[in-house]
Design an enzyme around this catalytic site. Structure first.
Site, PDB file in Angstrom:
ATOM      1  N   LYS A  98       0.852  -1.188   0.000  1.00  0.00           N
ATOM      2  CA  LYS A  98       0.000   0.000   0.000  1.00  0.00           C
ATOM      3  C   LYS A  98       0.881   1.228   0.000  1.00  0.00           C
ATOM      4  O   LYS A  98       2.035   1.174   0.434  1.00  0.00           O
ATOM      5  CB  LYS A  98      -0.880   0.021   1.252  1.00  0.00           C
TER       6      LYS A  98
HETATM    7  P1  NAD Z   1     -13.297   7.758  -2.240  1.00  0.00           P
HETATM    8  O1  NAD Z   1     -12.263   8.792  -2.043  1.00  0.00           O
HETATM    9  O2  NAD Z   1     -13.896   7.537  -3.571  1.00  0.00           O
HETATM   10  O3  NAD Z   1     -14.528   8.045  -1.215  1.00  0.00           O
HETATM   11  C1  NAD Z   1     -14.350   8.215   0.154  1.00  0.00           C
HETATM   12  C2  NAD Z   1     -15.683   8.651   0.751  1.00  0.00           C
HETATM   13  O4  NAD Z   1     -15.550   8.735   2.171  1.00  0.00           O
HETATM   14  C3  NAD Z   1     -16.150  10.022   0.263  1.00  0.00           C
HETATM   15  O5  NAD Z   1     -17.552  10.013   0.068  1.00  0.00           O
HETATM   16  C4  NAD Z   1     -15.787  10.937   1.437  1.00  0.00           C
HETATM   17  O6  NAD Z   1     -16.614  12.088   1.495  1.00  0.00           O
HETATM   18  C5  NAD Z   1     -16.056   9.999   2.586  1.00  0.00           C
HETATM   19  N1  NAD Z   1     -15.410  10.415   3.824  1.00  0.00           N
HETATM   20  C6  NAD Z   1     -14.137  10.847   3.999  1.00  0.00           C
HETATM   21  N2  NAD Z   1     -13.922  11.177   5.276  1.00  0.00           N
HETATM   22  C7  NAD Z   1     -15.088  10.943   5.926  1.00  0.00           C
HETATM   23  C8  NAD Z   1     -15.508  11.093   7.273  1.00  0.00           C
HETATM   24  N3  NAD Z   1     -14.688  11.551   8.211  1.00  0.00           N
HETATM   25  N4  NAD Z   1     -16.782  10.751   7.596  1.00  0.00           N
HETATM   26  C9  NAD Z   1     -17.638  10.285   6.652  1.00  0.00           C
HETATM   27  N5  NAD Z   1     -17.290  10.125   5.361  1.00  0.00           N
HETATM   28  C10 NAD Z   1     -16.039  10.462   5.006  1.00  0.00           C
HETATM   29  O7  NAD Z   1     -12.678   6.423  -1.627  1.00  0.00           O
HETATM   30  P2  NAD Z   1     -13.087   4.914  -1.951  1.00  0.00           P
HETATM   31  O8  NAD Z   1     -12.215   4.427  -3.039  1.00  0.00           O
HETATM   32  O9  NAD Z   1     -14.568   4.811  -2.066  1.00  0.00           O
HETATM   33  O10 NAD Z   1     -12.601   4.193  -0.605  1.00  0.00           O
HETATM   34  C11 NAD Z   1     -13.419   4.117   0.558  1.00  0.00           C
HETATM   35  C12 NAD Z   1     -12.907   2.989   1.447  1.00  0.00           C
HETATM   36  O11 NAD Z   1     -12.925   1.782   0.691  1.00  0.00           O
HETATM   37  C13 NAD Z   1     -11.481   3.145   1.953  1.00  0.00           C
HETATM   38  O12 NAD Z   1     -11.390   2.543   3.233  1.00  0.00           O
HETATM   39  C14 NAD Z   1     -10.678   2.332   0.954  1.00  0.00           C
HETATM   40  O13 NAD Z   1      -9.449   1.882   1.486  1.00  0.00           O
HETATM   41  C15 NAD Z   1     -11.640   1.194   0.732  1.00  0.00           C
HETATM   42  N6  NAD Z   1     -11.402   0.443  -0.506  1.00  0.00           N
HETATM   43  C16 NAD Z   1     -11.411   1.054  -1.718  1.00  0.00           C
HETATM   44  C17 NAD Z   1     -11.208   0.291  -2.859  1.00  0.00           C
HETATM   45  C18 NAD Z   1     -11.282   0.873  -4.243  1.00  0.00           C
HETATM   46  O14 NAD Z   1     -11.209   0.109  -5.204  1.00  0.00           O
HETATM   47  N7  NAD Z   1     -11.457   2.169  -4.398  1.00  0.00           N
HETATM   48  C19 NAD Z   1     -10.953  -1.080  -2.756  1.00  0.00           C
HETATM   49  C20 NAD Z   1     -10.967  -1.671  -1.508  1.00  0.00           C
HETATM   50  C21 NAD Z   1     -11.202  -0.892  -0.381  1.00  0.00           C
END
Ligand code: NAD
Length: 424
Positions: A114
């Site tokens: 990561k």
């Molecule tokens: P993203 O940046 O697209 O979205 C993140 C979301 O979280 C946004 O809506 C943001 O407003 C919200 N957010 C941020 N801080 C916040 C807070 N304090 N309270 C409430 N909401 C808050 O990110 P993503 O890609 O959707 O990732 C979200 C989670 O999923 C992370 O934990 C990431 O590690 C995990 N994840 C993502 C992927 C991927 O393919 N993108 C894969 C596996 C896991």
């Protein structure tokens, strides 16, 4: 005799502390492989880099960047890159370790890695964002590569950032290396279905968990925290299956509507104004109220450590689908289990993204691209096979789905470690 890691100080609910306690819980199920377990409690390699750029106003700014390769016993490192002002080395270590568990849980031929930069990308111009991305890629270029470690998008990173990363790495090695990152734009070796893959995986595992609980998705009430790539796609797929999205929270606030939010309007508005921009479609409530909204399914899809002991007591959900990485602290996990709430853990629930990243990497190497139906059918099959095996393990040992996922994954990782042997 092992020395403790000198550069971390994990607290009980910190991401790395959470990960270590998750590993400790699986030791009784590892049999003779338990002698290798220390290998999971330390990253193989951790790189800290300085990322200096000239800002638009002529000043020089420095950002701190990381790339951690947690374990590569089963293949090259794989894992996203996060741009966030609160990113720390310890957090990236935990996220890399969860990637090791995740890739093994779905049986992809990868280890775990990561990366991250301590930066608030919302405060950068597009030009500054490109500079930060390119300099960071160049700095970590000494340890990434299509056969060694393959980054991908995570919080606040997207296909454009992957395109810059691919281009920077390619310029440095003197030839186009599409396989160095996944989550790229389609015309640069990206894969159909990648953008929606993580949310789709949350839906696939959630649909199966609901079936096993005897919960009808039609009319099921769902609360979603985090409405980005993962949360919004999962919400859309559940809504298509007849569920009602009754509460959504993002960094701008919380919006609630017991009759179901209209996603066709909420999704586009949230992209520009955040979810509170959709005041016309629901009530904006204080953030803490999100955790006691009446619901059947709770999907944390934002950041780590969100489901605390107190929030685990409050939730009315019967099923928690961990879209985010590490959203539930260990003490909250125990409270949810005592209260009979089923948790589909992150390391299987959100594995759809890395699975389609794997498809993308395979397609890049073969220069032969699949259609979206083929991607989605293969994704469904891999996730269902993995989940069924984990469920059998949970039933056999009478353990949680999380500990069962760790049992299945750690056995694969430590078996590979044992068969490879220690060098020298
Ligand atoms: P993203 O940046 O697209 O979205 C993140 C979301 O979280 C946004 O809506 C943001 O407003 C919200 N957010 C941020 N801080 C916040 C807070 N304090 N309270 C409430 N909401 C808050 O990110 P993503 O890609 O959707 O990732 C979200 C989670 O999923 C992370 O934990 C990431 O590690 C995990 N994840 C993502 C992927 C991927 O393919 N993108 C894969 C596996 C896991």
């Amino acid at each position: 005799m092992s020395e403790k890691l000198s550069f971390v100080n994990p607290t009980a609910n910190s991401p790395w502390g959470t990960y270590l306690s998750q590993v400790d819980r699986v030791v009784p199920y590892l049999g003779p492989l338990a002698r290798w377990v220390e290998t999971l409690k330390r990253p193989k390699r951790a790189l800290i880099v300085d990322v200096p750029i000239e800002m638009d106003d002529g000043s020089i700014a420095h950002f701190e960047g990381y790339r951690v390769q947690h374990n590569m016993s089963r293949g090259p490192g794989k894992g996203g890159v996060r741009f966030h002002p609160d990113v720390t080395l310890e957090e990236v270590m935990a996220l890399s370790a969860w990637m090791t568990i995740k890739t093994a849980a779905v049986n992809l031929p990868y280890g775990g890695a990561k990366g991250g930069i301590r930066v608030d990308p919302k405060k950068l111009s597009l030009q500054e964002l490109e500079k930060v991305t390119r300099r960071y890629t160049s700095e970590i270029g000494i340890i990434i590569g299509p056969h060694t470690d393959i980054p991908a998008p995570d919080v606040n990173t997207n296909a454009q950032i992957m395109a810059w990363m691919m281009d920077t790495y390619s310029m440095n090695v003197g030839g186009t290396a599409t396989g160095v990152v996944t989550g790229k734009p389609l015309h640069l070796g990206g894969s159909l279905g990648r953008v929606k893959a993580t949310g789709r995986g949350v839906f696939v595992t959630g649909r199966e968990a609901a079936r096993r609980l005897g919960m009808d998705l039609r009319g099921a009430r769902i609360a979603v925290q985090g409405f980005g790539n993962v949360g919004s796609v999962a919400a859309e797929l559940f809504a298509e299956a007849g569920a009602k999205i009754v509460a959504v929270q993002d960094h701008t606030g919380t919006i609630v509507n017991p009759n179901g939010l209209d996603l066709t309007k909420l999704v586009p508005i949230s992209r520009t104004d955040g979810v509170v921009g959709f005041k016309a479609g629901g009530d904006v409530v204080p953030n803490e109220d999100f955790w006691e909204v009446a619901c059947d399914i709770l999907i944390p899809a934002a950041l780590e450590g969100q489901i605390t002991a107190e929030r685990a007591q409050k939730t009315t959900a019967k099923l928690v689908l961990e879209g985010a990485n590490g959203p539930t602290v260990p003490v909250a996990d125990d409270i949810l289990a005592e209260r009979g709430v089923l948790v589909v853990p992150d390391v299987i629930c959100n594995a759809g993204g890395v699975t389609v990243s794997y498809f993308e990497w395979v397609q890049d190497f073969s220069s032969f691209f699949w259609d979206e139906d083929e991607i989605n059918v293969r994704l469904d099959r891999i996730m269902m096979n993995a989940l069924n095996q984990i469920w059998d393990t949970a039933d056999k040992h009478k353990i949680s789905l999380r500990t069962a996922t760790y049992a299945v994954a750690c056995e694969r990782i430590l078996m590979a470690r044992q068969e490879r042997g220690l060098y020298p």
